[in-house]
Write an enzyme that holds these catalytic residues in place. Sequence first.
Site, PDB file in Angstrom:
ATOM      1  N   ARG A  98       0.839  -1.199   0.000  1.00 19.13           N
ATOM      2  CA  ARG A  98       0.000   0.000   0.000  1.00 19.13           C
ATOM      3  C   ARG A  98       0.876   1.252   0.000  1.00 19.13           C
ATOM      4  NH1 ARG A  98      -2.581  -3.506   3.537  1.00 19.13           N
ATOM      5  NH2 ARG A  98      -4.761  -4.007   3.074  1.00 19.13           N
ATOM      6  N   GLU A 135      15.887  -2.319  16.821  1.00 23.92           N
ATOM      7  CA  GLU A 135      15.152  -1.067  17.015  1.00 23.92           C
ATOM      8  C   GLU A 135      14.572  -1.056  18.422  1.00 23.92           C
ATOM      9  OE1 GLU A 135      12.673   1.100  13.763  1.00 23.92           O
ATOM     10  OE2 GLU A 135      11.236  -0.067  14.947  1.00 23.92           O
ATOM     11  N   HIS A 150      11.592   6.071  13.804  1.00 23.89           N
ATOM     12  CA  HIS A 150      10.377   5.358  13.374  1.00 23.89           C
ATOM     13  C   HIS A 150       9.159   6.289  13.448  1.00 23.89           C
ATOM     14  CE1 HIS A 150       8.568   1.049  13.054  1.00 23.89           C
ATOM     15  NE2 HIS A 150       7.850   1.914  12.377  1.00 23.89           N
ATOM     16  N   LEU A 151       9.270   7.403  12.771  1.00 27.87           N
ATOM     17  CA  LEU A 151       8.207   8.415  12.819  1.00 27.87           C
ATOM     18  C   LEU A 151       7.452   8.582  11.510  1.00 27.87           C
ATOM     19  CD1 LEU A 151       9.588  10.998  11.202  1.00 27.87           C
ATOM     20  CD2 LEU A 151      10.671  11.395  13.399  1.00 27.87           C
ATOM     21  N   ASP A 201       9.051  -6.104  -7.528  1.00 28.81           N
ATOM     22  CA  ASP A 201       8.161  -6.850  -6.650  1.00 28.81           C
ATOM     23  C   ASP A 201       7.853  -8.183  -7.323  1.00 28.81           C
ATOM     24  OD1 ASP A 201       5.838  -7.964  -5.333  1.00 28.81           O
ATOM     25  OD2 ASP A 201       5.489  -5.997  -4.446  1.00 28.81           O
ATOM     26  N   ASP A 240      14.420   5.236   8.750  1.00 26.75           N
ATOM     27  CA  ASP A 240      13.411   5.484   9.777  1.00 26.75           C
ATOM     28  C   ASP A 240      13.179   4.232  10.602  1.00 26.75           C
ATOM     29  OD1 ASP A 240      11.449   7.275  10.999  1.00 26.75           O
ATOM     30  OD2 ASP A 240       9.961   5.893  10.194  1.00 26.75           O
ATOM     31  N   ALA A 262      10.343   0.719   5.865  1.00 30.62           N
ATOM     32  CA  ALA A 262       9.569  -0.528   5.980  1.00 30.62           C
ATOM     33  C   ALA A 262       9.879  -1.210   7.309  1.00 30.62           C
ATOM     34  CB  ALA A 262       9.870  -1.427   4.792  1.00 30.62           C
ATOM     35  N   ARG A 263      10.867  -2.065   7.315  1.00 37.55           N
ATOM     36  CA  ARG A 263      11.323  -2.736   8.527  1.00 37.55           C
ATOM     37  C   ARG A 263      12.841  -2.867   8.467  1.00 37.55           C
ATOM     38  NH1 ARG A 263       7.179  -1.467  10.241  1.00 37.55           N
ATOM     39  NH2 ARG A 263       5.523  -2.714  11.232  1.00 37.55           N
TER      40      ARG A 263
END
Length: 335
Positions: A165, A274, A293-294, A185, A269, A245-246
């Site tokens: 998304r 983390e 992570h904002l 992808d 981010d 993402a991660r």
Amino acid sequence: MAERPRALFAMTPQNVPLVFPPELLARLRACTDVDPALVAQDFTVPRVRETLARTEILITGWGCPRLDPAALDAAPRLRAVLHAAGSVKGFAGPEVWRRGIAVSSAAAANALPVAEYALAMILLAGKDVFALRDRMRERRAVPYDGLLPGVGNHGRRVGVVGASRTGRRLIELLRPHDLAVALADPYVDAPEAARLGVPLLPLDDLLRTCDVVSLHAPQTAETHRLLGARELALMPTGSVLINTARGALVDPEALVAELRTGRLSAVLDVTDPEPLPADSPLYGLPNAFVTPHLAGSLGNEVARLGRVVVEEAERLASGGALLHTVDPGTLERTA
């Protein structure tokens, strides 16, 4: 007037007034019978279990306890879970769908601020803002003479990894800009990429040919360490990696090694681990721009998630269908 369906909040209590400010809470209470003073953090609490037995709609968010078989047994009338956040993996397992309970998520709404963050960082990185700001601070003067070759966003090649998304929203946001955008992808075919308006490339080709690579793939067993030393080495000198993402998608040791050479830059981010430990080299590397992570919904943005849930509750209360249902068939490869 039809009886309003019974609803129950299940999240961290402090989040309820943030996600559902007065106007949204009023709309929610108009279409459901919900008590904002009762917020479930533990489905075994007697008062919660008593309400759960009559609950038809569970309104979940960050901090929702797991919907295990015991919790579901205590909610025989439950027909819908409306999640005022992104992923439902942390609390909803296959048993929820096996019992015919519909699950809706505000993940699409949460994708917008992440895509906005990524867009901003792509444009700022293209102007080399981060490095030039540091040089200006150090020199207390304009850090360059005349025009800088290699700086600018005219025709810059941007690679989006993951048609999630957020990845799709980012592609939309990039469209008005004078950039060349490509997608990698494995679950997208050429016709779908054409509908998105971008060429589809194998990951290695995208890494080799893009000036900026922005990660938007979910964290799964398949994407763990998606970018390791080999993949990072494919990126052109001077290119930028953006990760919203991660952290687990990138091998942290390999990334630090590349950054130490000065060959690449990174906007992170999310990290692995983390939060970062105090001795992480990423804090001191001049070509690493790290934020806490904002990118996802924060501050006034979380009310957007609440609005999605309220609109879904209104649809249910009027006999309509949910608009943002979660497909259990794709859950393993989504965020």
